[in-house]
Design an enzyme around this catalytic site. Structure first.
Site, short mmCIF file in Angstrom:
data_model
loop_
_atom_site.label_atom_id
_atom_site.label_comp_id
_atom_site.label_asym_id
_atom_site.label_seq_id
_atom_site.Cartn_x
_atom_site.Cartn_y
_atom_site.Cartn_z
N LYS A 42 0.87 -1.15 -0.02
CA LYS A 42 -0.01 0.09 -0.02
C LYS A 42 1.05 1.21 0.19
O LYS A 42 1.60 1.63 1.02
CB LYS A 42 -0.84 -0.09 1.25
CG LYS A 42 -2.05 0.84 0.93
CD LYS A 42 -2.52 1.47 2.44
CE LYS A 42 -1.67 2.65 3.03
NZ LYS A 42 -1.57 3.88 2.27
N SER A 71 5.43 8.46 9.37
CA SER A 71 5.59 9.28 10.54
C SER A 71 5.47 8.62 11.90
O SER A 71 4.75 7.52 11.94
CB SER A 71 4.68 10.28 10.34
OG SER A 71 3.08 9.93 10.51
N GLU A 85 9.56 2.30 10.49
CA GLU A 85 10.61 3.17 10.11
C GLU A 85 9.99 4.35 10.29
O GLU A 85 9.22 4.89 9.44
CB GLU A 85 11.27 2.77 8.94
CG GLU A 85 11.91 1.55 8.85
CD GLU A 85 13.28 1.53 9.55
OE1 GLU A 85 13.84 2.69 10.28
OE2 GLU A 85 13.87 0.38 9.73
N CYS A 87 13.89 11.00 5.85
CA CYS A 87 13.68 10.68 7.19
C CYS A 87 15.14 10.97 7.84
O CYS A 87 15.33 11.50 9.04
CB CYS A 87 13.56 9.26 7.43
SG CYS A 87 14.34 8.09 6.39
N GLU A 129 10.30 17.78 13.63
CA GLU A 129 10.95 17.36 12.14
C GLU A 129 10.21 18.03 11.22
O GLU A 129 8.94 18.24 10.87
CB GLU A 129 10.33 15.90 11.88
CG GLU A 129 10.91 15.29 10.57
CD GLU A 129 10.61 13.83 10.38
OE1 GLU A 129 9.26 13.54 10.54
OE2 GLU A 129 11.18 13.22 9.61
P1 NAD Z 1 2.57 9.26 7.12
O1 NAD Z 1 2.45 8.67 8.53
O2 NAD Z 1 1.42 10.42 6.91
O3 NAD Z 1 2.01 8.20 6.06
C1 NAD Z 1 2.79 6.82 5.74
C2 NAD Z 1 1.86 5.98 5.42
O4 NAD Z 1 0.76 5.46 6.19
C3 NAD Z 1 0.87 6.15 4.08
O5 NAD Z 1 0.90 5.13 3.19
C4 NAD Z 1 -0.40 6.39 4.78
O6 NAD Z 1 -1.62 6.38 3.88
C5 NAD Z 1 -0.38 5.41 5.82
N1 NAD Z 1 -1.32 5.54 7.02
C6 NAD Z 1 -1.97 6.58 7.46
N2 NAD Z 1 -2.79 6.40 8.18
C7 NAD Z 1 -2.56 5.27 8.94
C8 NAD Z 1 -2.97 4.27 9.74
N3 NAD Z 1 -3.90 4.59 10.63
N4 NAD Z 1 -2.74 3.06 9.91
C9 NAD Z 1 -1.62 2.56 8.84
N5 NAD Z 1 -1.40 3.31 8.00
C10 NAD Z 1 -1.63 4.58 7.80
O7 NAD Z 1 3.86 9.55 6.47
P2 NAD Z 1 4.10 10.57 5.48
O8 NAD Z 1 3.74 11.92 5.80
O9 NAD Z 1 3.75 9.78 3.99
O10 NAD Z 1 5.68 10.44 5.29
C11 NAD Z 1 6.57 11.06 5.98
C12 NAD Z 1 7.20 10.50 7.56
O11 NAD Z 1 7.59 9.32 6.98
C13 NAD Z 1 8.23 11.51 8.08
O12 NAD Z 1 8.14 11.39 9.42
C14 NAD Z 1 9.62 10.72 7.58
O13 NAD Z 1 10.59 10.85 8.56
C15 NAD Z 1 9.11 9.26 7.70
N6 NAD Z 1 9.85 8.49 7.04
C16 NAD Z 1 10.81 7.40 7.80
C17 NAD Z 1 11.62 6.88 7.10
C18 NAD Z 1 12.40 5.61 7.93
O14 NAD Z 1 13.03 4.81 7.31
N7 NAD Z 1 12.44 6.05 9.26
C19 NAD Z 1 11.94 6.82 5.78
C20 NAD Z 1 11.04 7.64 4.96
C21 NAD Z 1 9.84 8.71 5.67
#
Ligand code: NAD
Length: 467
Positions: free
Chosen positions: A168, A220, A241, A275, A371
């Site tokens: 997804k 996130s 992650e 990230c 962040e």
């Molecule tokens: P997000 O958490 O908003 O979304 C990530 C994913 O989770 C999306 O596919 C979203 O549709 C899904 N999602 C939303 N609600 C959910 C729920 N209740 N249950 C399960 N899945 C759900 O994050 P974002 O804004 O897309 O990405 C940015 C964040 O990702 C930043 O905080 C960044 O640091 C982090 N990030 C971390 C890494 C790492 O490896 N640690 C890598 C890249 C990005």
């Protein structure tokens, strides 16, 4: 109708609904995208569950062949995939091309790993073996900053270990992942990989699904906590992650002119939407002014624009929500520090913000404590190393960090005192498929990549035989 399709049980399908995907450089509709219903999600999970018995018994050599075939199809279609990635994500085409080839390389890397049975005890009347068994159906959930390469952290080890998968992507960047699904359709038995897209509404259902055994999540910290909570009811395995607020500590012996370009790259790559971007820079007072000036000059020179245009170094923010959030953080930064480069939000279409350097700023400002996930770097002055380490470590996050010095031994000693899951010396944000990666604190749980990353897609089973 959409030119893009979901992949469910080996068949390309329309979604039960559609949604628009925008190009963040123009805010125009890039494509109409299929949007899966809950029933389609359930169908994808059922297909993965049905495919599991045969796939888990397929010899690992065959599974490796499939991974290699996937790598080849990615490479063969790299040009089209990179163009699509730039249009939906915003990143410059050169960076998108690197991401696509990087994803192929990650698939290839995992073909070099095995899951051998380890003999723990053999003698004194017993033989004890450790086996690594597949878990079953895996759900992968990815964010919008690196849609394809982050999937390539998860999918190859999941498949190599004998699991089946429901993929997804994030709702604002689903297209490259859907295209990838179309390309791999005939390379695997039906149901082994299923790709769905949602409007941010199916993550919870996938995470809570009783037939899913593990969630491999990148996103996130806030959403990661929801994933963990909803996985608890079925005691699903989770790898999380999450977000980071990486600190870099620049020691007093650094030459600002030589080092500033590397720091700039660490902070502004992918427009800061990484990230492990450098998100707080601690610079010793003796070189502080010079370093601020060097970074400001680089920010002023950076070419910001549509990622498809030759020469663009930084594209737009990926989506409106993030754009609005970074603008708020920038407004707060102006109150708590001095903007010495960038800070402008150009009029017109597209989610553009000029790369921004903020000096004379410290903890208490949002750009330092949170962040920012965008092109705004706070440069913070410190007096002594112990103080810098304490301030760098005083964060709920612990993803990456870096120490910069002419003296590698001295930098190593400081690096060893940092809390984060990865610490670099004289570089930042360097990842490779064979090096495990994961966060401490609220940056995550478990690791990806390397042998450790593969092990996370398995259940350890001990077979203990009386002889
Ligand atoms: P997000 O958490 O908003 O979304 C990530 C994913 O989770 C999306 O596919 C979203 O549709 C899904 N999602 C939303 N609600 C959910 C729920 N209740 N249950 C399960 N899945 C759900 O994050 P974002 O804004 O897309 O990405 C940015 C964040 O990702 C930043 O905080 C960044 O640091 C982090 N990030 C971390 C890494 C790492 O490896 N640690 C890598 C890249 C990005």
């Amino acid at each position: 109708m959409s030119a893009y399709k979901l992949l469910i049980n080996g068949r390309l399908e329309d979604g039960d609904a559609t949604m628009n995907v925008l190009n963040p450089a123009t805010e125009d509709v890039l494509a109409v995208c299929p949007r899966a219903s809950k029933a389609q999600l359930d169908k994808a999970v059922a297909a993965a569950k049905a495919a599991f018995p045969a796939w888990s018994k397929t010899p690992i050599a065959e599974r490796k062949k499939a991974l290699l075939a996937i790598a080849e199809v990615i490479e063969k279609n790299a040009g089209d995939l990179a163009r699509l990635l730039t249009q939906e994500q915003g990143k410059p085409i050169a960076d998108a091309t690197m991401e696509i080839y990087g994803a192929a390389a990650f698939f290839k890397y995992f073909t070099m790993l095995d899951l051998p049975v380890k003999v723990l005890v053999d003698g004194n009347g017993q033989r004890v073996e450790a086996h690594r068994k597949p878990l079953g159906v895996i759900g992968t959930i990815t964010p919008w900053n690196f849609p394809l390469i982050l999937l390539a952290f998860k999918l190859p080890p999941a498949l190599l270990a004998g699991n089946t998968v429901v993929v997804k992507p994030a709702p604002t960047t689903p297209l490259t992942t859907l295209r990838f699904g179309e390309l791999i359709k005939d390379l695997l038995p039906p149901g082994v990989v299923n790709v769905i897209a949602d409007a941010n509404d199916l993550g919870g259902a996938l995470t809570a699904h009783p037939d899913v055994r593990k969630i491999s999540f990148t996103g996130s910290t806030e959403t990661g906590k929801k994933v963990m909570a909803s996985a608890a009811a079925t005691l699903k395995r989770v790898t999380l992650e999450l977000g980071g607020n990486d600190a870099g500590i620049v020691l007093d012996d650094v030459n600002p002119k030589e080092t500033a370009p590397k720091l700039f790259q660490g902070a502004f790559q992918n427009n800061g939407q990484v990230c492990i971007a450098l998100k707080r820079l601690y610079v010793h007072e003796s070189i502080y002014d010079e370093m601020c000036n060097e970074l400001a000059a680089l920010a002023e020179q950076a070419i910001v624009g549509d990622g498809l245009q030759q020469g663009t170094q930084l594209g737009p923010l990926q989506n409106k929500m993030q754009y609005e959030k970074v603008k708020e953080i920038l407004a707060d930064a102006r109150k708590h520090g001095k903007v010495i480069a960038g800070g402008e939000v150009p009029d017109g279409r597209g989610y553009f913000i000029k790369p921004t350097i903020v000096r004379d700023v410290k903890e208490g400002a949002r750009v330092v404590d949170e962040e920012q996930f965008g092109p705004v770097l706070p440069v913070i002055k410190y007096k002594d190393t112990d103080e810098a380490v304490a301030r760098a470590n005083a964060s709920p996050y612990g993803l990456g960090g870096s120490v910069w010095s002419k003296d590698k031994d001295r930098a190593y000693e400081v690096a060893n005192r940092m809390n984060s899951g990865t610490v670099w010396v004289n570089k930042h944000a360097d990842l490779a498929p064979n090096i495990p990666f994961g966060g401490s604190g609220q940056s995550g749980l478990g690791s990806e990549l390397g042998e450790e990353g593969l092990a996370e897609f398995t259940q350890l089973q001990i077979i203990n035989v009386a002889l």
